[in-house]
Design an enzyme around this catalytic site. Sequence first.
Site, PDB file in Angstrom:
ATOM      1  N   THR A 185       0.852  -1.190   0.000  1.00  0.00           N
ATOM      2  CA  THR A 185       0.000   0.000   0.000  1.00  0.00           C
ATOM      3  C   THR A 185       0.889   1.241   0.000  1.00  0.00           C
ATOM      4  O   THR A 185       2.056   1.172   0.383  1.00  0.00           O
ATOM      5  CB  THR A 185      -0.894   0.038   1.251  1.00  0.00           C
ATOM      6  N   GLU A 330      -5.990  -3.276  -1.211  1.00  0.00           N
ATOM      7  CA  GLU A 330      -6.485  -4.393  -0.402  1.00  0.00           C
ATOM      8  C   GLU A 330      -7.640  -5.135  -1.076  1.00  0.00           C
ATOM      9  O   GLU A 330      -8.093  -6.155  -0.582  1.00  0.00           O
ATOM     10  CB  GLU A 330      -6.955  -3.878   0.971  1.00  0.00           C
ATOM     11  N   LYS A 438     -14.302  18.407   9.866  1.00  0.00           N
ATOM     12  CA  LYS A 438     -15.316  18.364  10.917  1.00  0.00           C
ATOM     13  C   LYS A 438     -15.528  19.771  11.463  1.00  0.00           C
ATOM     14  O   LYS A 438     -14.788  20.250  12.300  1.00  0.00           O
ATOM     15  CB  LYS A 438     -14.898  17.391  12.018  1.00  0.00           C
ATOM     16  N   TRP A 443     -20.047  17.380   9.256  1.00  0.00           N
ATOM     17  CA  TRP A 443     -18.983  16.931   8.359  1.00  0.00           C
ATOM     18  C   TRP A 443     -19.108  17.595   7.004  1.00  0.00           C
ATOM     19  O   TRP A 443     -20.184  17.680   6.437  1.00  0.00           O
ATOM     20  CB  TRP A 443     -19.053  15.406   8.167  1.00  0.00           C
TER      21      TRP A 443
HETATM   22  P1  ADP Z   1      -6.114   2.694  -5.794  1.00  0.00           P
HETATM   23  O1  ADP Z   1      -5.466   4.013  -5.898  1.00  0.00           O
HETATM   24  O2  ADP Z   1      -5.721   1.741  -6.849  1.00  0.00           O
HETATM   25  O3  ADP Z   1      -7.598   2.794  -5.695  1.00  0.00           O
HETATM   26  P2  ADP Z   1      -5.013   2.586  -3.136  1.00  0.00           P
HETATM   27  O4  ADP Z   1      -5.036   1.424  -2.240  1.00  0.00           O
HETATM   28  O5  ADP Z   1      -3.743   3.295  -3.412  1.00  0.00           O
HETATM   29  O6  ADP Z   1      -5.615   2.009  -4.461  1.00  0.00           O
HETATM   30  O7  ADP Z   1      -6.045   3.676  -2.638  1.00  0.00           O
HETATM   31  C1  ADP Z   1      -7.339   3.332  -2.260  1.00  0.00           C
HETATM   32  C2  ADP Z   1      -8.120   4.562  -1.865  1.00  0.00           C
HETATM   33  O8  ADP Z   1      -8.204   5.473  -2.948  1.00  0.00           O
HETATM   34  C3  ADP Z   1      -9.553   4.264  -1.526  1.00  0.00           C
HETATM   35  O9  ADP Z   1      -9.694   3.770  -0.223  1.00  0.00           O
HETATM   36  C4  ADP Z   1     -10.195   5.630  -1.726  1.00  0.00           C
HETATM   37  O10 ADP Z   1      -9.989   6.479  -0.624  1.00  0.00           O
HETATM   38  C5  ADP Z   1      -9.436   6.183  -2.883  1.00  0.00           C
HETATM   39  N1  ADP Z   1     -10.192   5.966  -4.115  1.00  0.00           N
HETATM   40  C6  ADP Z   1     -10.025   5.015  -5.047  1.00  0.00           C
HETATM   41  N2  ADP Z   1     -10.891   5.164  -6.053  1.00  0.00           N
HETATM   42  C7  ADP Z   1     -11.669   6.233  -5.754  1.00  0.00           C
HETATM   43  C8  ADP Z   1     -12.765   6.908  -6.389  1.00  0.00           C
HETATM   44  N3  ADP Z   1     -13.246   6.528  -7.563  1.00  0.00           N
HETATM   45  N4  ADP Z   1     -13.302   7.966  -5.748  1.00  0.00           N
HETATM   46  C9  ADP Z   1     -12.828   8.396  -4.570  1.00  0.00           C
HETATM   47  N5  ADP Z   1     -11.808   7.821  -3.933  1.00  0.00           N
HETATM   48  C10 ADP Z   1     -11.226   6.755  -4.504  1.00  0.00           C
END
Ligand code: ADP
Length: 541
Positions: A185, A330, A438, A443
């Site tokens: 990650t 994940e 917040k 929120w």
């Molecule tokens: P990836 O960037 O491939 O989605 P990461 O594990 O680096 O994988 O990041 C995951 C996080 O990215 C998610 O938990 C979320 O917060 C954010 N994320 C992924 N896709 C989106 C989306 N379409 N809109 C908003 N947030 C997103």
Amino acid sequence: MLKGLMMDTPLAISALIKHADRHHGDAQIVSRRVEGDIHRCTYRDLHRRARQMANALGTLGVQTSERVATLAWNGYRHMELYFAVSGSGAVLHTINPRLHPEQIAWIVNHAEDKVLCFDITFLPIIEAIAAHCGTVKTWVAMIDKDRMPPSKVSLTCYEDLINANSDRYEWPEFDENLASSLCYTSGTTGNPKGVLYSHRSTLLHTYAAALPDALNMSARDAILPVVPMFHVNAWGLPYVAAMTGAKVVFPGAALDGKSLHDLFEAERVTVSAGVPTVWQGLLTYMEANHLKFSTMNRTVIGGSACPPAMLRLFQEKYGVNVLHAWGMTEMSPLGTACTLKNKHLDLSPEQRLAVQYKQGRVIFGVDMKIVGDDGGDLPWDGKAFGDLLVRGPWVLRKYFKEENVDPLRDGWFPTGDVSTIDPDGYMQITDRSKDVIKSGGEWISSIDIENVAVSHPAVAMAACISARHPKWDERPLLVVVRKPNAQVTKEELLKHYEGKIAKWQIPDDVVFVDSIPLGATGKMLKNRLREQFKDYRLPSA
Ligand code: ADP
């Protein structure tokens, strides 16, 4: 119990490349290489070289479940390793080269990589880390003999390894739960964590990702994955491509607007995938040069929220249908994709867009729910928002080498995202839980604030963070990068919010900056911004 009487064929990544070779042997894999040219091969060639590489890994002493790392752009050699490493029973560990060398060394040591294959662009990283990475026995430069760079590190030549080995190789059969690949990650807080995929999880994710209401890929497509192969396996696209027999076009290191557009056109690309920051660059270039797409008809946008203004521009001006998708490392990574239902077909264009802005419905296999502070389920009414939890066969159960820690909540994986789910099952991310603002117990979604900002024609990029406030605890502060040569004042930008969001959600202040720091996967680093503006005094404070 009466057991079914069907074959018990273990799911294996090698089956994907065997299938692509047998049924789509002449479909093309096109790569812009570090050599500076365009390279062409077919699935048949790629399968042959993957078998040669599998033999080569054997000669290097790589055993089942040992880790073979890559530090590479999107290209055919990288794809060969996807199949050679996992297919032979070892674990493919894709490393993000945009991380700091110290962090890369930490990851290599944590994974105990035995072999590391790299594009020669990344030689400086190899030279910086080699002395600190004792587990790595072989450093493989992914290039031919004539172009091997001089180095103080003892290097092995990738093409020599291929040439020295026979293509006679039978992919071994093993338990489908065998680990296949490893991805860390991004680790914006603390050390990165390893997510260890299996053959089973990868194959199930591949089937699901290819579906029409997911990524919708087929043998008629030419896929250009802009999302890097070091970022959650390019969202699974190399596997999906092999499963469907689609043509693949790899952009290599050239991710600027011009290089991408040239490749889209020259290779008649039909579909692409990437994070919003990359598309921002492409769209700016296309607008400035009055360009269109002749074959591109859709693109997947995810990794962070796709701003509505971008979605609209792609669809209305360029005829490219946007598939907004959400997921995380994940989750292999796909969780939801936003496609319409039959009942939406009669909606007006504006009403359809309102659906498309959401992150979408789960793809079959993933189960999701939202819960409140007490852990109780929240209603799917499109209004209640809470922690988003998921589970399913391609969702993480434990982090690598942290097997004694249970990251789950009653069997569900907490995503760290806050969202709503509407009665039709469309999920919409409100915020990353640590990014939400917040304000006096209420929120405010930083994503909503950013989306309005980037819908202003003079704004290239915007991040909304919380700033300390004596009365409200936190209030939104908007950090903005203007488009080149564009003008907009703080007052004009704040006026742009009127009527678009509730008055109390409008940012208290705007600061203009030259750039916003981006993380290794192209996301805005809001924790860096929060640090930078931690002593910022709002005029309202
Ligand atoms: P990836 O960037 O491939 O989605 P990461 O594990 O680096 O994988 O990041 C995951 C996080 O990215 C998610 O938990 C979320 O917060 C954010 N994320 C992924 N896709 C989106 C989306 N379409 N809109 C908003 N947030 C997103």
